[in-house]
Design an enzyme around this catalytic site. Structure first.
Site, PDB file in Angstrom:
ATOM      1  N   SER A 137      35.605  38.733  25.646  1.00 45.66           N
ATOM      2  CA  SER A 137      35.527  39.284  26.998  1.00 45.66           C
ATOM      3  C   SER A 137      36.404  38.547  27.992  1.00 45.66           C
ATOM      4  CB  SER A 137      34.077  39.260  27.493  1.00 45.66           C
ATOM      5  OG  SER A 137      33.635  37.937  27.734  1.00 45.66           O
TER       6      SER A 137
ATOM      7  N   THR B  44      32.710  39.339  30.873  1.00 42.56           N
ATOM      8  CA  THR B  44      33.294  38.519  31.926  1.00 42.56           C
ATOM      9  C   THR B  44      32.536  37.208  31.913  1.00 42.56           C
ATOM     10  OG1 THR B  44      33.700  40.477  33.287  1.00 42.56           O
ATOM     11  CG2 THR B  44      33.564  38.401  34.478  1.00 42.56           C
TER      12      THR B  44
ATOM     13  N   THR C 246      38.039  37.206  33.406  1.00 40.99           N
ATOM     14  CA  THR C 246      37.742  38.289  32.460  1.00 40.99           C
ATOM     15  C   THR C 246      39.001  38.845  31.813  1.00 40.99           C
ATOM     16  OG1 THR C 246      36.563  40.395  32.269  1.00 40.99           O
ATOM     17  CG2 THR C 246      37.946  40.142  34.193  1.00 40.99           C
TER      18      THR C 246
ATOM     19  N   ARG D  96      44.932  48.528  35.215  1.00 34.87           N
ATOM     20  CA  ARG D  96      43.604  48.615  35.837  1.00 34.87           C
ATOM     21  C   ARG D  96      43.124  47.201  36.190  1.00 34.87           C
ATOM     22  NH1 ARG D  96      38.340  46.219  34.578  1.00 34.87           N
ATOM     23  NH2 ARG D  96      36.730  47.628  35.311  1.00 34.87           N
TER      24      ARG D  96
ATOM     25  N   THR E 118      29.101  40.333  36.779  1.00 31.68           N
ATOM     26  CA  THR E 118      29.707  40.784  35.525  1.00 31.68           C
ATOM     27  C   THR E 118      29.260  42.232  35.315  1.00 31.68           C
ATOM     28  OG1 THR E 118      27.838  39.962  34.203  1.00 31.68           O
ATOM     29  CG2 THR E 118      29.690  38.470  34.500  1.00 31.68           C
ATOM     30  N   GLY E 119      29.935  42.930  34.412  1.00 29.36           N
ATOM     31  CA  GLY E 119      29.564  44.319  34.172  1.00 29.36           C
ATOM     32  C   GLY E 119      30.578  45.278  34.770  1.00 29.36           C
TER      33      GLY E 119
HETATM   34  N1  GLY Z   1      33.527  42.960  35.492  1.00 30.11           N
HETATM   35  C1  GLY Z   1      34.705  42.982  34.751  1.00 30.11           C
HETATM   36  C2  GLY Z   1      35.487  44.218  34.867  1.00 30.11           C
HETATM   37  O1  GLY Z   1      34.945  45.291  35.088  1.00 30.11           O
HETATM   38  O2  GLY Z   1      36.686  44.134  34.726  1.00 30.11           O
END
Ligand code: GLY
Length: 360
Positions: free
Chosen positions: A82, A205, A223, A233, A256-257
């Site tokens: 991650s 992350t 991340t 992105r 995170t998420g």
């Molecule tokens: N929280 C990490 C991402 O969506 O890139």
């Protein structure tokens, strides 16, 4: 307490008073109710990070160096897919990394986004903070800045991550992110297919926040972002106020998420504002999760009960050392070091996890 009652109770206590939150967060019974410093908090994958950061704080290291060196250990770990080296790539098979760091005493911030070929974006973000008058550098500019600062370029795609990406590529639909306007993607089918094929699918992350013995605060989030994302992105992690925010008078917060939801809620900034207004860290995190849930309108992001089907986990530490974490769904964990030991604790949560819900 029934699921419905528990949910209502959580929502009510998060929205109103902090008086009842330890009861509401009964699944998070270990969460600290008295403050102490120094303290370091991190996401569920953060045991090496909190251990290293606390060692640094104990020998007087600046908290920004402590959190960055903590997450660097996880960025360097090829088995954590991650972040950093060995992170899952974008849809083109290229690992693009995001990171940010903030230093409470100076209120300076640094970030890099969509950086390629540099395994430690958190360290690069700290260079942006210390050696430029900018806050964020992206893409090839970030790579060139890192090289100028002495970072080594290397291919970050490990054989393991490449194999996982190739498996995903061979099964593209419905796993890509290209949508017609208002198209309803079957998120459950996407997740089920990824699981049945054994394809890792990650918003993973690492966040790390710290308060030193003097009450000075710093935080960092790093991340490899959403796996198989559209190249370029950028998620919430490098966005100051979304994936991470610090106010030295108040504390630190991070996420995170699903980054898109955290950007759209200014998640970390909101948490710090709630703490400034008097909420304890866990209550502040729950309030922001409630806000995210209330503002999630797209059908593809809701489960059969109309609740968010995606994972977000929030982390907060107050200047006095009180800390907490809450997740959209039950079953999440965070890590903490309070000066005595590094350990994993249960996150408070907004909803019981449904089988189709995505982990954060
Ligand atoms: N929280 C990490 C991402 O969506 O890139």
């Amino acid at each position: 307490m029934s699921k419905l009652d528990r949910r209502s109770f959580l929502a009510a206590s998060a929205a109103s008073s902090s008086l009842f939150w330890p009861l509401a967060c009964s699944r998070a019974s270990q969460q600290k109710l008295t403050a102490g410093r120094p303290v370091v908090i991190s996401s569920g994958n953060g045991i090496p990070a909190v251990t290293r950061a606390m060692e640094g704080l104990n020998r007087g290291e600046d908290p920004a160096d402590a959190v960055v060196e903590g997450v660097t250990l996880v960025e360097d770990d090829p088995n954590d897919m991650s972040v950093g080296y060995g992170g899952l790539p974008n849809e083109g098979g290229v690992v693009q990394l995001d990171a940010s760091v903030m230093h409470g005493p100076t209120h300076k911030a640094g970030a890099v986004a969509a950086i390629e070929n540099i395994r430690n974006p958190a360290r690069v973000a700290l260079k942006v903070l210390r050696h430029t008058d900018h806050v964020m550098i992206v893409g090839d500019g970030a790579r060139r800045f890192a090289k100028a600062m002495g970072f080594k370029e290397e291919n970050l795609l490990t054989d393991k991550a490449r194999e996982v990406w190739l498996k995903w590529k061979r099964n593209l639909n419905p796993n890509d992110d290209w949508l017609d306007e208002d198209q309803s993607v079957d998120h459950d089918a996407r997740q089920a297919m990824a699981e049945s094929l054994g394809i890792a699918y990650s918003h993973g992350t690492i966040h790390c926040g710290a308060v030193d013995a003097n009450g000075d605060v710093a935080a960092c989030t790093t991340t490899s972002g959403l796996s198989y994302k559209i190249p370029g992105r950028v998620g919430d992690s490098p966005i100051i106020g979304a994936g991470m925010f610090v106010d030295n008078e108040v504390g630190a917060a991070g996420a995170t998420g699903r980054g898109e939801s955290v950007i759209q809620s200014c998640g970390a900034f909101q948490i710090v504002q709630h703490m400034a207004a008097g909420d304890e860290p866990t209550a502040a995190c729950l309030k922001v999760l409630r806000w995210i849930a209330d503002h999630t309108k797209r059908r593809m992001l809701l489960n059969q009960k109309g609740e968010p089907n995606f994972g977000v986990t929030l982390y907060a530490v107050r200047r006095d050392g009180l800390y907490g974490s809450a997740s959209m769904h039950s079953g999440a964990h965070f890590t903490v070091h309070d000066g005595t030991e590094a350990r994993s604790e249960d996150c408070a949560f907004l909803y019981e996890r449904e089988p189709q819900d995505v982990e954060s």
